[in-house]
Design a protein around this motif. Structure first.
Motif, PDB file in Angstrom:
ATOM      1  N   HIS A  82       0.815  -1.227   0.000  1.00  0.00           N
ATOM      2  CA  HIS A  82       0.000   0.000   0.000  1.00  0.00           C
ATOM      3  C   HIS A  82       0.841   1.267   0.000  1.00  0.00           C
ATOM      4  O   HIS A  82       1.944   1.272   0.563  1.00  0.00           O
ATOM      5  CB  HIS A  82      -0.853   0.058   1.284  1.00  0.00           C
ATOM      6  CG  HIS A  82      -1.581  -1.184   1.603  1.00  0.00           C
ATOM      7  ND1 HIS A  82      -1.341  -1.918   2.740  1.00  0.00           N
ATOM      8  CD2 HIS A  82      -2.547  -1.849   0.910  1.00  0.00           C
ATOM      9  CE1 HIS A  82      -2.139  -2.983   2.752  1.00  0.00           C
ATOM     10  NE2 HIS A  82      -2.869  -2.974   1.653  1.00  0.00           N
ATOM     11  N   ASP A 134       2.042   4.356   1.735  1.00  0.00           N
ATOM     12  CA  ASP A 134       2.414   4.635   3.145  1.00  0.00           C
ATOM     13  C   ASP A 134       3.154   3.478   3.824  1.00  0.00           C
ATOM     14  O   ASP A 134       3.778   3.667   4.856  1.00  0.00           O
ATOM     15  CB  ASP A 134       1.260   5.144   4.021  1.00  0.00           C
ATOM     16  CG  ASP A 134       0.342   4.058   4.599  1.00  0.00           C
ATOM     17  OD1 ASP A 134       0.738   2.898   4.716  1.00  0.00           O
ATOM     18  OD2 ASP A 134      -0.789   4.421   4.937  1.00  0.00           O
ATOM     19  N   ASP A 135       3.135   2.264   3.250  1.00  0.00           N
ATOM     20  CA  ASP A 135       3.830   1.142   3.907  1.00  0.00           C
ATOM     21  C   ASP A 135       5.323   1.440   4.077  1.00  0.00           C
ATOM     22  O   ASP A 135       5.925   1.074   5.092  1.00  0.00           O
ATOM     23  CB  ASP A 135       3.684  -0.146   3.085  1.00  0.00           C
ATOM     24  CG  ASP A 135       2.318  -0.796   3.249  1.00  0.00           C
ATOM     25  OD1 ASP A 135       1.511  -0.305   4.058  1.00  0.00           O
ATOM     26  OD2 ASP A 135       2.069  -1.796   2.548  1.00  0.00           O
ATOM     27  N   HIS A 158      -0.401  -7.452   3.721  1.00  0.00           N
ATOM     28  CA  HIS A 158       1.035  -7.421   4.039  1.00  0.00           C
ATOM     29  C   HIS A 158       1.627  -8.834   4.027  1.00  0.00           C
ATOM     30  O   HIS A 158       2.738  -9.045   3.564  1.00  0.00           O
ATOM     31  CB  HIS A 158       1.277  -6.782   5.409  1.00  0.00           C
ATOM     32  CG  HIS A 158       0.838  -5.349   5.486  1.00  0.00           C
ATOM     33  ND1 HIS A 158       0.389  -4.778   6.635  1.00  0.00           N
ATOM     34  CD2 HIS A 158       0.779  -4.390   4.539  1.00  0.00           C
ATOM     35  CE1 HIS A 158       0.061  -3.512   6.410  1.00  0.00           C
ATOM     36  NE2 HIS A 158       0.285  -3.250   5.138  1.00  0.00           N
TER      37      HIS A 158
END
Ligand SMILES: [Zn+2]
Length: 250
Positions: free
Chosen positions: A25, A27-28, A141
């Motif tokens: 994603h 921002d990961d 994730h």
């Protein structure tokens, strides 16, 4: 505290030129890795970001068709802050990424395109932090982290995804390490201090997401979060704030 908890973290290897970071994603990478990326690009290394989704399911108040393009823009801006100009999206669906051959093939293709020596991904294990009561990780994730570890090998085998060779993507066996960020069992680290201010600015680029996430002032939230995560590793890294990785050799 167990003996392994207090073992010193080794310095991340620095004898490489190209890294590819693969995460689920927008921002990961900014929730921890960006300080490391800033240090690497400062040293003249090339870093490319590949995201499985555009994070379109990440903001409750925004429909995916509005949210996706917004978060893509925020991701490109946040990458630029730490010296990353190439950001690619694999267009898997946010929240329901499936671990499987399709995902492995897409990541293997990215590895063949960019020919990295170091591949970086995000925690693929069940929880954040480990131990009793640790927060549960998300399926996206887990899927992307595992598929990235697998694809680092797939990319070097001509016969696993032969269609990639037909597309002109020759096998790449040059991945020397896969580094998993935010792992509950880190082995290596890099000094976060030189890149920390840029890491803060980089995470702040995800403003729409952060404003939807917390009532706190975004700047305070981001500073506190990154100070906590990088400071937490200092005891195992000579007192220096650090970005930690679980490093797998190849
Ligand atoms: Zn994520």
């Amino acid at each position: 505290m167990t003996e392994t908890d207090i073992t010193a973290l080794a310095e991340m290897p620095g004898d490489w030129q190209r890294a590819l970071a693969v995460v689920a994603h927008p921002d990961d990478l900014e929730y921890g890795c960006a300080a490391a990326v800033a240090a690497w690009t400062d040293a003249g290394k090339e870093v490319v970001y590949v995201l499985a989704t555009r994070g379109e399911a990440g903001i409750d108040t925004l429909a995916p068709d509005v949210c996706g393009p917004l978060r893509e823009r925020e991701q490109r801006d946040s990458a630029a802050v730490v010296g990353v100009d190439t950001v690619e999206f694999l267009d898997h669906r946010d929240g329901v990424i499936e671990y499987g051959l399709g995902l492995r093939r897409d990541i293997a293709a990215a590895i063949r395109r960019h020919r990295p020596e170091l591949v970086v991904t995000l925690n693929h294990r069940d929880t954040w932090g480990g131990g009793p009561g640790a927060p549960w990780n998300t399926p996206d994730h887990l899927a992307v982290g595992r598929a990235t570890l697998d694809a680092a090998a797939d990319a070097g085998n001509r016969w696993i995804f032969p269609e990639l060779t037909d597309q002109g993507l020759e096998p790449w066996s040059g991945v020397r390490w896969v580094a998993v960020a935010a792992s509950s069992t880190p082995t290596h680290a890099i000094d976060a201090a030189p890149g920390l201010d840029r890491a803060i600015r980089s995470l702040l680029c995800h403003r729409a997401y952060i404003e939807a996430l917390t009532d706190e002032d975004p700047e305070t939230y981001v500073r506190d979060f990154l100070a906590m995560t990088t400071g937490g590793a200092a005891a195992r890294f000579g007192g220096r704030p650090a970005v930690t990785f679980e490093l797998f050799g190849r």
